[in-house]
Write a protein that holds these residues in place. Structure first.
Motif, PDB file in Angstrom:
ATOM      1  N   ASP A   1       0.654   8.547  -8.455  1.00 48.43           N
ATOM      2  CA  ASP A   1      -0.397   7.542  -8.640  1.00 48.43           C
ATOM      3  C   ASP A   1      -0.039   6.582  -9.781  1.00 48.43           C
ATOM      4  O   ASP A   1      -0.120   5.355  -9.629  1.00 48.43           O
ATOM      5  CB  ASP A   1      -1.736   8.251  -8.892  1.00 48.43           C
ATOM      6  N   GLN A   2       0.398   7.151 -10.904  1.00 48.76           N
ATOM      7  CA  GLN A   2       0.805   6.299 -12.051  1.00 48.76           C
ATOM      8  C   GLN A   2       1.965   5.389 -11.673  1.00 48.76           C
ATOM      9  O   GLN A   2       1.994   4.205 -12.000  1.00 48.76           O
ATOM     10  CB  GLN A   2       1.250   7.179 -13.225  1.00 48.76           C
TER      11      GLN A   2
ATOM     12  N   ARG B   1      -2.959   6.215  -2.027  1.00 51.62           N
ATOM     13  CA  ARG B   1      -4.052   6.900  -1.324  1.00 51.62           C
ATOM     14  C   ARG B   1      -3.533   8.208  -0.746  1.00 51.62           C
ATOM     15  O   ARG B   1      -2.499   8.223  -0.065  1.00 51.62           O
ATOM     16  CB  ARG B   1      -4.608   6.007  -0.207  1.00 51.62           C
TER      17      ARG B   1
ATOM     18  N   ARG C   1       0.958   2.446  -9.468  1.00 48.55           N
ATOM     19  CA  ARG C   1       0.273   1.399 -10.247  1.00 48.55           C
ATOM     20  C   ARG C   1       1.289   0.587 -11.048  1.00 48.55           C
ATOM     21  O   ARG C   1       1.226  -0.642 -11.093  1.00 48.55           O
ATOM     22  CB  ARG C   1      -0.720   2.024 -11.239  1.00 48.55           C
TER      23      ARG C   1
ATOM     24  N   GLU D   1      -3.074   1.380  -5.874  1.00 52.85           N
ATOM     25  CA  GLU D   1      -3.464   2.787  -5.983  1.00 52.85           C
ATOM     26  C   GLU D   1      -2.850   3.546  -4.826  1.00 52.85           C
ATOM     27  O   GLU D   1      -2.968   3.106  -3.682  1.00 52.85           O
ATOM     28  CB  GLU D   1      -4.988   2.920  -5.830  1.00 52.85           C
TER      29      GLU D   1
ATOM     30  N   ASP E   1       1.421  -2.138  -8.605  1.00 58.85           N
ATOM     31  CA  ASP E   1       0.053  -2.536  -8.899  1.00 58.85           C
ATOM     32  C   ASP E   1      -0.894  -2.154  -7.751  1.00 58.85           C
ATOM     33  O   ASP E   1      -1.783  -2.930  -7.391  1.00 58.85           O
ATOM     34  CB  ASP E   1       0.020  -4.059  -9.165  1.00 58.85           C
TER      35      ASP E   1
ATOM     36  N   SER F   1       0.848  -1.191   0.000  1.00 57.88           N
ATOM     37  CA  SER F   1       0.000   0.000   0.000  1.00 57.88           C
ATOM     38  C   SER F   1       0.883   1.241   0.000  1.00 57.88           C
ATOM     39  O   SER F   1       2.036   1.202   0.456  1.00 57.88           O
ATOM     40  CB  SER F   1      -0.942  -0.001   1.201  1.00 57.88           C
TER      41      SER F   1
END
Ligand SMILES: Nc1ncnc2c1ncn2[C@@H]1O[C@H](COP(=O)(O)OP(=O)(O)O)[C@@H](O)[C@H]1O
Ligand SMILES: CC(C)(COP(=O)(O)O)[C@@H](O)C(=O)NCCC(=O)O
Ligand SMILES: [K+]
Length: 269
Positions: free
Chosen positions: A78-79, A90, A82, A88, A86, A62
């Motif tokens: 954020d990109q 927060r 991912r 998101e 893999d 996370s």
């Protein structure tokens, strides 16, 4: 394989205007920490590539972020999260009330989320009131009285104050050699190097005295210092008040935000 690659971890990120601070936490322990300086990189992609290297293959499960940088930085983080993990990312936000604390701004949305997280983290310290000082690009001084954030103050940080002198004077263009003696300088470098930290300490001292004089919250107050210049300023304050340097107060606020039930469904805190 590095040791980090073996741990399933939470990545916490504090994006400031000068540096991005990060730490990896696993099972309530900090496994690694570090920082990257924005001016060393061409932009967010290059800095984040370096962050991926520093994480040495850790299994990041996370990603929690406090950001006061431009919106494009949040998009890039954020990109990146991912692509690399893999997951998101927060992003913490400011809500009117969180973790039992009421925000002091009329419009919470304009309060810097780093300030809010630091105040929330400060609420875990036993005291009637806390003066929270984040000595970064800007110096922010926030007042927490009981469970009420009373608002705060924003002034330029040491480096910015020096840059202002450098830019707009003909004869005060110095590279400071910061001094915390509080003594009057006997040349230009020492006049600036002693004067600017004393100016910040003067602000903190004034806020502290005003809060104690105002009373209402009891007399046991603490000062928490965080941010890049915190270790420098502590020496100027420690004989006048109960002062603690907390290295990662904003990231501590992220940990707390995650561990508490969400307020008003507004996301992370
Ligand atoms: N390696 C470094 N690079 C830049 N600034 C540093 C460094 N080490 C300490 N500092 C000091 O820390 C301040 C930035 O503190 P920091 O808390 O990271 O700010 P921000 O949250 O605004 O990014 C700078 O103004 C500078 O005085
Ligand atoms: C005051 C700040 C620039 C401090 O950021 P920093 O010095 O840590 O980079 C940041 O908290 C911010 O952009 N705040 C928004 C304005 C406000 O808090 O009122
Ligand atoms: K700051």
């Amino acid at each position: 394989m590095s040791d980090l690659a073996l741990c399933r971890a939470q990545l916490q990120i504090d994006v400031g205007n000068t540096r991005l601070k990060w730490r990896l936490c696993s099972q309530n322990e900090v496994k690694a920490r570090g920082f990257l300086v924005w001016s060393d990189f061409s932009g967010p992609p290059e800095l984040l590539a370096q962050l991926a290297v520093a994480l040495a293959g850790a299994a990041v499960e996370s990603v929690l972020v406090s950001s006061v940088a431009a919106a494009e930085v949040a998009v890039a983080i954020d990109q990146w999260a991912r692509q690399c993990f893999d997951v998101e990312a927060r992003f913490a936000v400011v809500s009117p009330r969180a973790a039992g604390v009421d925000v002091g701004y009329d419009n919470p949305a304009v309060l810097g989320v780093d300030r809010w997280l630091a105040v929330l983290a400060a609420s875990a310290y036993q005291a009637d009131g806390v003066v929270v000082v984040d000595c970064g690009s800007a110096v922010t001084v926030d007042v927490l009285c009981g469970s009420q954030h009373r608002g705060g103050y924003i002034v330029p940080g040491l480096r910015l104050m020096n840059a202002a002198l450098f830019q707009d004077t003909a004869r005060v263009r110095v590279v400071p050699d910061w001094q915390v003696s509080g003594l009057p300088g006997r040349d230009t470098v020492s006049a600036v190097s002693s004067g600017l930290p004393l100016m910040v300490a003067g602000l903190v001292n004034e806020v502290w005295s005003r809060q104690l004089a105002q009373g209402g919250g009891g007399q046991h107050w603490k000062v928490l210092l965080t941010g890049g210049d915190a270790p420098l300023l502590v020496a100027l304050l420690a004989d006048k008040m109960e002062v603690l340097v907390v290295e990662d107060l904003v990231l501590d606020g992220l940990s707390l935000a995650e561990s508490r039930p969400l307020d008003r469904g507004q996301g992370l805190i």
